[in-house]
Design an enzyme around this catalytic site. Structure first.
Site, mmCIF file in Angstrom:
data_model
loop_
_atom_site.group_PDB
_atom_site.id
_atom_site.type_symbol
_atom_site.label_atom_id
_atom_site.label_comp_id
_atom_site.label_asym_id
_atom_site.label_seq_id
_atom_site.Cartn_x
_atom_site.Cartn_y
_atom_site.Cartn_z
ATOM 1 N N LYS A 192 0.859 -1.174 0.000
ATOM 2 C CA LYS A 192 0.000 0.000 0.000
ATOM 3 C C LYS A 192 0.902 1.232 0.000
ATOM 4 O O LYS A 192 1.413 1.646 1.047
ATOM 5 C CB LYS A 192 -0.924 -0.013 1.232
ATOM 6 C CG LYS A 192 -2.078 1.005 1.151
ATOM 7 C CD LYS A 192 -1.625 2.379 1.509
ATOM 8 C CE LYS A 192 -2.718 3.420 1.276
ATOM 9 N NZ LYS A 192 -2.204 4.800 1.359
ATOM 10 N N GLU A 265 8.974 1.433 11.463
ATOM 11 C CA GLU A 265 9.945 2.519 11.515
ATOM 12 C C GLU A 265 9.168 3.815 11.552
ATOM 13 O O GLU A 265 8.475 4.173 10.590
ATOM 14 C CB GLU A 265 10.905 2.515 10.333
ATOM 15 C CG GLU A 265 12.001 3.551 10.554
ATOM 16 C CD GLU A 265 12.914 3.760 9.374
ATOM 17 O OE1 GLU A 265 12.757 4.798 8.706
ATOM 18 O OE2 GLU A 265 13.762 2.897 9.123
ATOM 19 N N CYS A 299 13.444 10.473 7.679
ATOM 20 C CA CYS A 299 13.298 10.031 9.064
ATOM 21 C C CYS A 299 14.631 10.015 9.800
ATOM 22 O O CYS A 299 14.666 10.109 11.026
ATOM 23 C CB CYS A 299 12.651 8.647 9.107
ATOM 24 S SG CYS A 299 13.519 7.387 8.148
ATOM 25 N N GLU A 397 8.982 16.330 15.883
ATOM 26 C CA GLU A 397 9.611 16.141 14.582
ATOM 27 C C GLU A 397 9.048 17.163 13.593
ATOM 28 O O GLU A 397 7.845 17.221 13.370
ATOM 29 C CB GLU A 397 9.352 14.720 14.068
ATOM 30 C CG GLU A 397 10.055 14.413 12.768
ATOM 31 C CD GLU A 397 9.833 12.983 12.314
ATOM 32 O OE1 GLU A 397 10.751 12.397 11.721
ATOM 33 O OE2 GLU A 397 8.729 12.450 12.561
#
Length: 536
Positions: A192, A265, A299, A397
């Site tokens: 996906k 992750e 990331c 973040e």
């Protein structure tokens, strides 16, 4: 289904090897019952480039069913043949890198150089798992319950159908780095991709087919994450997810209810530490790469910099100078260092973090502005100082080209600051003494720590596991761990003497005493693995 485009699309596509017809061909690879579609837009111009089907629950059911029907045959295919398919796929990725680079830039707005880094990761990953897979899958002899009367062997079987949910920032790498080891292990995969970047995934599926991957082994479903994601998790045997921590918690909760395993992750608020003996010019160049690659939408990107006060001013001068030399652009060439953010929501988040920091007393040393003259979602690489510890940019973040720099009194203070976070994905340490750097790295609470490099030496070490701790996720990709997560260990034990029980006519007390003696003897026998190690 006709592609939904506007008048600016064709001039944009004319800069590439792509066309509306080519994107429409890729879109048709998706089987869907619904007539609803999602429009895909190019961040460089905020124009529509095409559309993809909005898959329904029934569409997901069909895709997983196809994958499940194909899984047994694929698992029975010798691992060497599976490896050959993935090696050919890696070759095709290199051969068709021009179109893949154009697709990556078109869908994400990233710079050409950042796109190259992503494309080259795939063939290396394919070769690593093609070479490593057979040894990981090989059966192992273990010590039996009563040697030599019994034996034990451990085999590793594929879990079945793996669901991979990949993000928009690295749609090629973060789809295939999880899918390739799953395929080598004998699983089938249903991917996906993020709805912002589906065409890259569809192009990869086409190349996998050309490499000889059988029908049904690699399926794709497209659509809105909150709809398609849960439908996928409810039907597969394992989930590999890359994305935000918030969504990762929901994925883990659903996987737990279904009693299936998952690897996640998630986010990061990654620290970069400059020690007092670092080469500040080298550290500044490395920090630019660590902070502003892919416009900070990485990331592994560093967002918090802690610099020993003895070299703080020198480093800051070098870092600001290197950052100001970066060029912004959205062209399909190598002229620009930094590309666009993915869209309006991401731009708003970056601006909100910078504005909040400034209201709390922070200073901007360079950057701090959106650049509509370059592209609708472009934002300058930005360096902040004097950031309030409670400001959003210090704690959350940002996922954009914004970093904060702070002086620290010594190494102990740097380590404490680096560890002052709920996240633990990646960190970077800069020093003139690599042994010292390794010692500091071992004390930083992150799944990967790079010494005298921002992130590439860690990510590209595909033989070493990579992943996060804390709010940065669960499990590991890369290395043997990257394939072992898709396998179930099975023990096959045999007995040469039948049931391990008291022989007929032997009193139970005699049998018990005999077993006590055997137990004492067994404790002194080396295991098969340790014996083999000694013989080597």
């Amino acid at each position: 289904m006709a592609p939904q485009t506007d008048t600016q699309t064709r001039p944009l596509l004319e800069e590439t090897r792509l066309s509306p017809d080519r994107l429409e061909t890729l879109s048709r690879r998706i089987e869907g019952d619904s007539t609803a579609t999602i429009t895909v837009r190019a961040p460089a111009t905020d124009t529509a480039i095409g559309s993809i089907p909005t898959c329904t629950d029934a569409d997901v059911e069909r895709a997983v069913s196809h994958a499940r029907d194909a899984q047994l045959s694929w698992a029975e295919t010798p691992v060497e043949e599976r490896s050959d398919v993935l090696e050919r796929f890696g070759d095709l990725v290199l051969e068709h890198r021009g179109e893949l680079l154009d697709l990556l830039q078109l869908e994400t707005g990233k710079s050409r150089q950042d796109a190259v880094e992503e494309v080259l990761d795939i063939p290396l990953t394919c070769s690593y798992y093609a070479n490593t897979g057979p040894s990981v899958l090989a059966a192992e002899r273990r010590r039996g319950a009563l040697a030599p009367a019994t034996t034990a062997r451990v085999t590793r079987e594929p879990v079945g159908v793996v669901g991979v949910i990949s993000p928009w920032n690295y749609p090629l790498t973060l789809s295939l780095t999880d899918a390739v080891p799953a395929l080598i292990a004998g699983n089938t995969v249903v991917l996906k991709p993020d709805e912002k970047t589906p065409f890259t995934a569809l192009a990869l599926a086409e190349l996998l087919e050309r490499a000889g991957l059988p029908e049904g082994v690699f399926e794709i479903v497209t659509g809105q994450g909150p709809v398609v994601g849960p439908a996928l998790i409810d039907r597969v045997d394992y989930v590999a997810f890359t994305g935000s921590t918030e969504t990762g918690r929901a994925v883990a909760e659903q996987a737990g209810r279904n009693l299936i395993d998952c690897s996640l992750e998630l986010g990061g608020k990654n620290p970069l530490v400059v020690l007092d003996d670092a080469d500040v010019e080298q550290a500044a160049r490395g920090a630019v790469q660590a902070c502003f690659t892919n416009a900070g939408q990485l990331c592994l990107a560093a967002e918090r910099l802690y610099v020993d006060e003895s070299v703080y001013d020198a480093f800051l001068d070098a870092f600001v100078g290197e950052t100001r030399r970066l060029t912004l652009g959205t062209g399909f060439d190598f002229d620009a260092d930094v590309g666009s953010l993915i869209g309006g929501d991401q731009l708003e988040r970056v601006e909100a973090h910078v504005d909040d920091a400034l209201e709390s007393g922070a200073s901007v040393l360079t950057g701090g502005r959106r650049r509509p003259d370059v592209g609708p979602f472009c934002y300058e690489p930005t360096i902040l100082t004097d950031v309030d510890p409670d400001a959003a940019v210090a704690c959350e973040e940002t996922f954009g080209p914004v970093v904060s720099v702070e002086p620290v009194s010594d190494t102990e203070a740097a380590i404490a600051a680096a560890n002052d976070s709920d996240y633990g994905l990646n960190a970077s340490v800069w020093t003139g003494d690599r042994d010292r750097g390794v010692a500091v790295a071992r004390r930083i609470d992150c799944g990967t720590v790079c010494v005298n490099d921002g992130y590439i030496s860690g990510w590209a070490a595909v033989d070493a596991p990579m992943g996060g701790i804390g709010d940065s996720g669960l499990g590991r990709r890369h290395g043997r761990a990257g394939i072992e997560r898709y396998l179930e260990a099975k023990t096959i034990a045999t007995s040469r003497i039948g049931p391990l029980d008291a022989p007929p006519g032997v009193p139970a007390s005699w049998y018990a005493r005999g077993m006590v003696g055997l137990t004492r003897l067994q404790r002194r026998l080396p295991s098969v693995s340790s014996l083999v190690g000694r013989l080597r």
